[in-house]
Design a protein around this motif. Structure first.
Motif, PDB file in Angstrom:
ATOM      1  N   GLN A  53      21.331  19.814-116.035  1.00  9.06           N
ATOM      2  CA  GLN A  53      20.479  20.892-116.536  1.00  9.06           C
ATOM      3  C   GLN A  53      20.962  21.381-117.901  1.00  9.06           C
ATOM      4  O   GLN A  53      20.160  21.631-118.810  1.00  9.06           O
ATOM      5  CB  GLN A  53      20.449  22.058-115.552  1.00  9.06           C
ATOM      6  CG  GLN A  53      19.658  21.764-114.298  1.00  9.06           C
ATOM      7  CD  GLN A  53      19.803  22.858-113.267  1.00  9.06           C
ATOM      8  OE1 GLN A  53      20.643  23.763-113.392  1.00  9.06           O
ATOM      9  NE2 GLN A  53      18.986  22.781-112.212  1.00  9.06           N
ATOM     10  N   THR A  56      20.056  18.797-120.495  1.00  7.56           N
ATOM     11  CA  THR A  56      18.620  18.842-120.786  1.00  7.56           C
ATOM     12  C   THR A  56      18.301  20.043-121.664  1.00  7.56           C
ATOM     13  O   THR A  56      17.497  19.937-122.603  1.00  7.56           O
ATOM     14  CB  THR A  56      17.825  18.915-119.472  1.00  7.56           C
ATOM     15  OG1 THR A  56      18.201  17.817-118.650  1.00  7.56           O
ATOM     16  CG2 THR A  56      16.336  18.862-119.721  1.00  7.56           C
ATOM     17  N   ALA A  57      18.922  21.192-121.385  1.00 13.41           N
ATOM     18  CA  ALA A  57      18.684  22.390-122.188  1.00 13.41           C
ATOM     19  C   ALA A  57      19.160  22.181-123.624  1.00 13.41           C
ATOM     20  O   ALA A  57      18.484  22.593-124.579  1.00 13.41           O
ATOM     21  CB  ALA A  57      19.392  23.588-121.559  1.00 13.41           C
ATOM     22  N   ARG A  58      20.323  21.545-123.800  1.00 13.71           N
ATOM     23  CA  ARG A  58      20.820  21.272-125.157  1.00 13.71           C
ATOM     24  C   ARG A  58      19.865  20.358-125.923  1.00 13.71           C
ATOM     25  O   ARG A  58      19.582  20.586-127.097  1.00 13.71           O
ATOM     26  CB  ARG A  58      22.205  20.640-125.100  1.00 13.71           C
ATOM     27  CG  ARG A  58      23.326  21.609-124.862  1.00 13.71           C
ATOM     28  CD  ARG A  58      24.687  21.003-125.145  1.00 13.71           C
ATOM     29  NE  ARG A  58      24.912  19.751-124.454  1.00 13.71           N
ATOM     30  CZ  ARG A  58      25.472  19.608-123.258  1.00 13.71           C
ATOM     31  NH1 ARG A  58      25.872  20.675-122.607  1.00 13.71           N
ATOM     32  NH2 ARG A  58      25.638  18.423-122.717  1.00 13.71           N
ATOM     33  N   LYS A  59      19.371  19.320-125.235  1.00 10.97           N
ATOM     34  CA  LYS A  59      18.450  18.405-125.903  1.00 10.97           C
ATOM     35  C   LYS A  59      17.160  19.112-126.279  1.00 10.97           C
ATOM     36  O   LYS A  59      16.605  18.885-127.356  1.00 10.97           O
ATOM     37  CB  LYS A  59      18.154  17.200-125.009  1.00 10.97           C
ATOM     38  CG  LYS A  59      19.264  16.204-124.983  1.00 10.97           C
ATOM     39  CD  LYS A  59      18.782  14.901-124.412  1.00 10.97           C
ATOM     40  CE  LYS A  59      19.842  13.856-124.632  1.00 10.97           C
ATOM     41  NZ  LYS A  59      19.312  12.519-124.560  1.00 10.97           N
ATOM     42  N   ALA A  60      16.666  19.984-125.397  1.00  8.93           N
ATOM     43  CA  ALA A  60      15.440  20.722-125.689  1.00  8.93           C
ATOM     44  C   ALA A  60      15.652  21.657-126.879  1.00  8.93           C
ATOM     45  O   ALA A  60      14.784  21.793-127.742  1.00  8.93           O
ATOM     46  CB  ALA A  60      14.995  21.512-124.465  1.00  8.93           C
ATOM     47  N   ALA A  61      16.836  22.289-126.928  1.00 14.55           N
ATOM     48  CA  ALA A  61      17.135  23.184-128.042  1.00 14.55           C
ATOM     49  C   ALA A  61      17.217  22.409-129.353  1.00 14.55           C
ATOM     50  O   ALA A  61      16.744  22.873-130.396  1.00 14.55           O
ATOM     51  CB  ALA A  61      18.441  23.923-127.779  1.00 14.55           C
ATOM     52  N   ALA A  63      15.663  19.620-130.022  1.00 13.53           N
ATOM     53  CA  ALA A  63      14.314  19.166-130.357  1.00 13.53           C
ATOM     54  C   ALA A  63      13.494  20.313-130.928  1.00 13.53           C
ATOM     55  O   ALA A  63      12.660  20.115-131.816  1.00 13.53           O
ATOM     56  CB  ALA A  63      13.630  18.597-129.125  1.00 13.53           C
ATOM     57  N   ALA A  64      13.734  21.530-130.439  1.00 17.04           N
ATOM     58  CA  ALA A  64      13.004  22.693-130.922  1.00 17.04           C
ATOM     59  C   ALA A  64      13.575  23.209-132.244  1.00 17.04           C
ATOM     60  O   ALA A  64      12.952  24.041-132.898  1.00 17.04           O
ATOM     61  CB  ALA A  64      13.054  23.800-129.879  1.00 17.04           C
ATOM     62  N   ALA A  69      21.637  24.736-132.379  1.00 21.19           N
ATOM     63  CA  ALA A  69      21.411  23.457-131.727  1.00 21.19           C
ATOM     64  C   ALA A  69      22.266  22.357-132.329  1.00 21.19           C
ATOM     65  O   ALA A  69      22.499  21.326-131.723  1.00 21.19           O
ATOM     66  CB  ALA A  69      19.946  23.062-131.825  1.00 21.19           C
TER      67      ALA A  69
END
Length: 76
Positions: A53, A56-61, A63-64, A69
């Motif tokens: 989790q 996944t949160a790091r990757k989403a950050a 990407a955003a 990040a």
């Protein structure tokens, strides 16, 4: 001519047998060690799920394009 072929194939077969024996000897010397982290399977699953989790949160950050990040984007 046929004798040459038989000799080469028998030599090749011998090499395969020797390689197979060597591979078995190497595999036999390596014993699989049990997990030594002192966790039950349930605790291990929870730990791994939490790590996934977070990843996944790091990757989403990233990407955003979040501030922290670490994306390293270029400033125009």
């Amino acid at each position: 001519m046929i004798d040459d072929f038989r000799q080469r194939t028998s030599e090749r077969g011998n090499q395969r047998d020797r390689d197979r024996e060597r591979a078995q000897a190497r595999a036999g010397s390596k014993t699989k060690q049990p997990r030594n982290d002192g966790l039950t399977p349930e605790q291990r699953r929870e730990r791994d799920a939490k790590a996934l989790q977070e990843k996944t949160a790091r990757k989403a950050a990233m990407a955003a394009g979040g501030i922290n990040a670490g994306g390293g984007g270029k400033i125009k």
